[in-house]
Design a protein around this motif. Sequence first.
Motif, PDB file in Angstrom:
ATOM      1  N   CYS A  73     -30.561  20.455  -2.809  1.00  0.00           N
ATOM      2  CA  CYS A  73     -29.229  20.932  -2.469  1.00  0.00           C
ATOM      3  C   CYS A  73     -29.286  21.514  -1.072  1.00  0.00           C
ATOM      4  CB  CYS A  73     -28.767  21.988  -3.469  1.00  0.00           C
ATOM      5  SG  CYS A  73     -27.095  22.604  -3.169  1.00  0.00           S
ATOM      6  N   LEU A  74     -28.544  20.939  -0.149  1.00  0.00           N
ATOM      7  CA  LEU A  74     -28.600  21.322   1.251  1.00  0.00           C
ATOM      8  C   LEU A  74     -27.204  21.578   1.802  1.00  0.00           C
ATOM      9  CD1 LEU A  74     -31.033  18.610   2.657  1.00  0.00           C
ATOM     10  CD2 LEU A  74     -31.549  21.040   2.396  1.00  0.00           C
ATOM     11  N   SER A  75     -27.091  22.635   2.582  1.00  0.00           N
ATOM     12  CA  SER A  75     -25.851  22.888   3.303  1.00  0.00           C
ATOM     13  C   SER A  75     -26.211  23.297   4.726  1.00  0.00           C
ATOM     14  CB  SER A  75     -25.040  23.992   2.625  1.00  0.00           C
ATOM     15  OG  SER A  75     -23.859  24.258   3.347  1.00  0.00           O
ATOM     16  N   ALA A  76     -25.820  22.478   5.686  1.00  0.00           N
ATOM     17  CA  ALA A  76     -26.139  22.771   7.080  1.00  0.00           C
ATOM     18  C   ALA A  76     -25.171  23.818   7.638  1.00  0.00           C
ATOM     19  CB  ALA A  76     -26.050  21.502   7.920  1.00  0.00           C
ATOM     20  N   PRO A 110     -23.463  20.068  -1.540  1.00  0.00           N
ATOM     21  CA  PRO A 110     -24.027  18.715  -1.456  1.00  0.00           C
ATOM     22  C   PRO A 110     -25.302  18.612  -2.282  1.00  0.00           C
ATOM     23  CG  PRO A 110     -23.483  19.578   0.718  1.00  0.00           C
ATOM     24  CD  PRO A 110     -23.397  20.724  -0.228  1.00  0.00           C
ATOM     25  N   MET A 111     -25.463  17.499  -2.971  1.00  0.00           N
ATOM     26  CA  MET A 111     -26.624  17.309  -3.838  1.00  0.00           C
ATOM     27  C   MET A 111     -27.263  15.950  -3.561  1.00  0.00           C
ATOM     28  SD  MET A 111     -28.632  18.459  -6.126  1.00  0.00           S
ATOM     29  CE  MET A 111     -27.685  19.958  -6.367  1.00  0.00           C
ATOM     30  N   TRP A 112     -28.533  15.966  -3.306  1.00  0.00           N
ATOM     31  CA  TRP A 112     -29.310  14.766  -3.037  1.00  0.00           C
ATOM     32  C   TRP A 112     -30.376  14.672  -4.110  1.00  0.00           C
ATOM     33  CZ3 TRP A 112     -34.212  14.406   0.120  1.00  0.00           C
ATOM     34  CH2 TRP A 112     -34.504  13.083   0.472  1.00  0.00           C
ATOM     35  N   LEU A 156     -25.801  35.702 -10.608  1.00  0.00           N
ATOM     36  CA  LEU A 156     -26.454  35.139 -11.781  1.00  0.00           C
ATOM     37  C   LEU A 156     -25.392  34.510 -12.670  1.00  0.00           C
ATOM     38  CD1 LEU A 156     -28.752  38.198 -12.631  1.00  0.00           C
ATOM     39  CD2 LEU A 156     -29.387  36.147 -11.362  1.00  0.00           C
ATOM     40  N   PHE A 157     -25.630  33.283 -13.110  1.00  0.00           N
ATOM     41  CA  PHE A 157     -24.672  32.621 -14.003  1.00  0.00           C
ATOM     42  C   PHE A 157     -25.367  31.497 -14.743  1.00  0.00           C
ATOM     43  CE2 PHE A 157     -23.996  31.133  -9.588  1.00  0.00           C
ATOM     44  CZ  PHE A 157     -24.395  29.805  -9.699  1.00  0.00           C
ATOM     45  N   GLY A 158     -24.685  30.971 -15.759  1.00  0.00           N
ATOM     46  CA  GLY A 158     -25.247  29.932 -16.600  1.00  0.00           C
ATOM     47  C   GLY A 158     -24.902  28.531 -16.118  1.00  0.00           C
ATOM     48  N   PHE A 159     -25.451  27.545 -16.844  1.00  0.00           N
ATOM     49  CA  PHE A 159     -25.244  26.145 -16.472  1.00  0.00           C
ATOM     50  C   PHE A 159     -23.777  25.740 -16.517  1.00  0.00           C
ATOM     51  CE2 PHE A 159     -29.694  26.086 -17.957  1.00  0.00           C
ATOM     52  CZ  PHE A 159     -30.288  25.539 -16.842  1.00  0.00           C
ATOM     53  N   ASP A 160     -22.977  26.388 -17.384  1.00  0.00           N
ATOM     54  CA  ASP A 160     -21.575  25.997 -17.514  1.00  0.00           C
ATOM     55  C   ASP A 160     -20.735  26.428 -16.327  1.00  0.00           C
ATOM     56  OD1 ASP A 160     -21.745  28.696 -18.088  1.00  0.00           O
ATOM     57  OD2 ASP A 160     -20.265  28.633 -19.709  1.00  0.00           O
ATOM     58  N   ALA A 161     -21.300  27.200 -15.408  1.00  0.00           N
ATOM     59  CA  ALA A 161     -20.548  27.612 -14.222  1.00  0.00           C
ATOM     60  C   ALA A 161     -20.513  26.527 -13.159  1.00  0.00           C
ATOM     61  CB  ALA A 161     -21.149  28.888 -13.637  1.00  0.00           C
ATOM     62  N   MET A 162     -21.295  25.448 -13.368  1.00  0.00           N
ATOM     63  CA  MET A 162     -21.346  24.362 -12.391  1.00  0.00           C
ATOM     64  C   MET A 162     -20.969  23.034 -13.035  1.00  0.00           C
ATOM     65  SD  MET A 162     -24.795  25.247 -10.188  1.00  0.00           S
ATOM     66  CE  MET A 162     -25.788  25.779 -11.575  1.00  0.00           C
ATOM     67  N   GLN A 163     -20.348  22.180 -12.266  1.00  0.00           N
ATOM     68  CA  GLN A 163     -19.961  20.845 -12.699  1.00  0.00           C
ATOM     69  C   GLN A 163     -20.686  19.831 -11.828  1.00  0.00           C
ATOM     70  OE1 GLN A 163     -17.742  19.702 -15.151  1.00  0.00           O
ATOM     71  NE2 GLN A 163     -18.256  17.594 -14.602  1.00  0.00           N
ATOM     72  N   ALA A 164     -21.612  19.079 -12.434  1.00  0.00           N
ATOM     73  CA  ALA A 164     -22.391  18.095 -11.683  1.00  0.00           C
ATOM     74  C   ALA A 164     -21.594  16.818 -11.467  1.00  0.00           C
ATOM     75  CB  ALA A 164     -23.691  17.783 -12.420  1.00  0.00           C
ATOM     76  N   ASN A 165     -21.589  16.353 -10.241  1.00  0.00           N
ATOM     77  CA  ASN A 165     -20.973  15.064  -9.888  1.00  0.00           C
ATOM     78  C   ASN A 165     -22.022  14.254  -9.135  1.00  0.00           C
ATOM     79  OD1 ASN A 165     -17.944  15.479 -10.590  1.00  0.00           O
ATOM     80  ND2 ASN A 165     -18.511  17.331  -9.466  1.00  0.00           N
ATOM     81  N   LEU A 166     -23.076  13.874  -9.860  1.00  0.00           N
ATOM     82  CA  LEU A 166     -24.218  13.244  -9.207  1.00  0.00           C
ATOM     83  C   LEU A 166     -23.903  11.866  -8.672  1.00  0.00           C
ATOM     84  CD1 LEU A 166     -27.102  14.336 -11.610  1.00  0.00           C
ATOM     85  CD2 LEU A 166     -26.252  15.438  -9.542  1.00  0.00           C
ATOM     86  N   GLN A 167     -22.900  11.199  -9.248  1.00  0.00           N
ATOM     87  CA  GLN A 167     -22.560   9.862  -8.772  1.00  0.00           C
ATOM     88  C   GLN A 167     -21.980   9.893  -7.362  1.00  0.00           C
ATOM     89  OE1 GLN A 167     -21.088  11.624 -11.082  1.00  0.00           O
ATOM     90  NE2 GLN A 167     -18.889  11.269 -11.203  1.00  0.00           N
ATOM     91  N   ILE A 168     -21.506  11.057  -6.921  1.00  0.00           N
ATOM     92  CA  ILE A 168     -21.008  11.175  -5.548  1.00  0.00           C
ATOM     93  C   ILE A 168     -21.820  12.211  -4.756  1.00  0.00           C
ATOM     94  CG2 ILE A 168     -18.681  10.405  -6.090  1.00  0.00           C
ATOM     95  CD1 ILE A 168     -17.794  13.338  -6.060  1.00  0.00           C
ATOM     96  N   GLY A 169     -22.922  12.661  -5.317  1.00  0.00           N
ATOM     97  CA  GLY A 169     -23.805  13.568  -4.607  1.00  0.00           C
ATOM     98  C   GLY A 169     -23.220  14.938  -4.351  1.00  0.00           C
ATOM     99  N   ARG A 170     -22.692  15.570  -5.424  1.00  0.00           N
ATOM    100  CA  ARG A 170     -22.053  16.863  -5.211  1.00  0.00           C
ATOM    101  C   ARG A 170     -22.151  17.717  -6.471  1.00  0.00           C
ATOM    102  NH1 ARG A 170     -16.256  16.051  -3.186  1.00  0.00           N
ATOM    103  NH2 ARG A 170     -15.700  16.053  -5.387  1.00  0.00           N
ATOM    104  N   MET A 171     -22.211  19.022  -6.259  1.00  0.00           N
ATOM    105  CA  MET A 171     -22.114  19.997  -7.334  1.00  0.00           C
ATOM    106  C   MET A 171     -20.925  20.894  -7.033  1.00  0.00           C
ATOM    107  SD  MET A 171     -23.721  20.972 -10.163  1.00  0.00           S
ATOM    108  CE  MET A 171     -25.397  20.376  -9.930  1.00  0.00           C
TER     109      MET A 171
END
Length: 218
Positions: A212-215, A198-200, A168-183
Amino acid sequence: MDAATLRQALRTVRFPEGLGWAVHEATGDPDALFAEERVAVSKAIPARIAEFAGGRRAARAAMSQLGLPPCAIPARPDRAPHWPEGVLGSISHAGPVCLAVVGRSADWAMIGIDLEPDRPMAAELVPEIAAPDELAALAPLPRTLAATRIFSAKEAAYKAQYPVTRALFGFDAMQANLQIGRMNMAKNVGLGRGAALPMWQLLVANHVISLCLSAKIG
């Protein structure tokens, strides 16, 4: 937006191979659920029962696309779906619509989906959701609309990693890089600092869908 509109719009989208998806109205009653599922909504208000039942029906429809039989998807004590053996998936609700995406656990390590109306959020909520550099990366979008898209992406990433880490964690634990499709994980929680997911994200029927998918490898 109604379920039929979203369903029709998504038929033009090419989802990755090995996924099943389905849309259903957030309508239903506990009698339409499996006995194991009804426990989760035995004391719920009608709106919660409707979205729960709609989400389960969407999930079973998505499973059928993979040739899987209908079965119960109960809720764990933490309210997360308890998927049947060999299945991995995610469910999201947005007003009157439920969206589910599923895959076989032999093929996918993580799946997280989020559906949100593509509209600005309240300005006072923006600092809780996104850092200035995350917002700036989506310029010239207004900050309040950029924050909605970042919120959706972080929700999808959180839901993807949770069955693996139970963190469990808050929004500040993640850095969105949507312009390159990644979190990226920005704190040493969950998958650990620096872990990339990976973020689509796509816009359809005035909604934003984040997947968010990881094969699995090997």
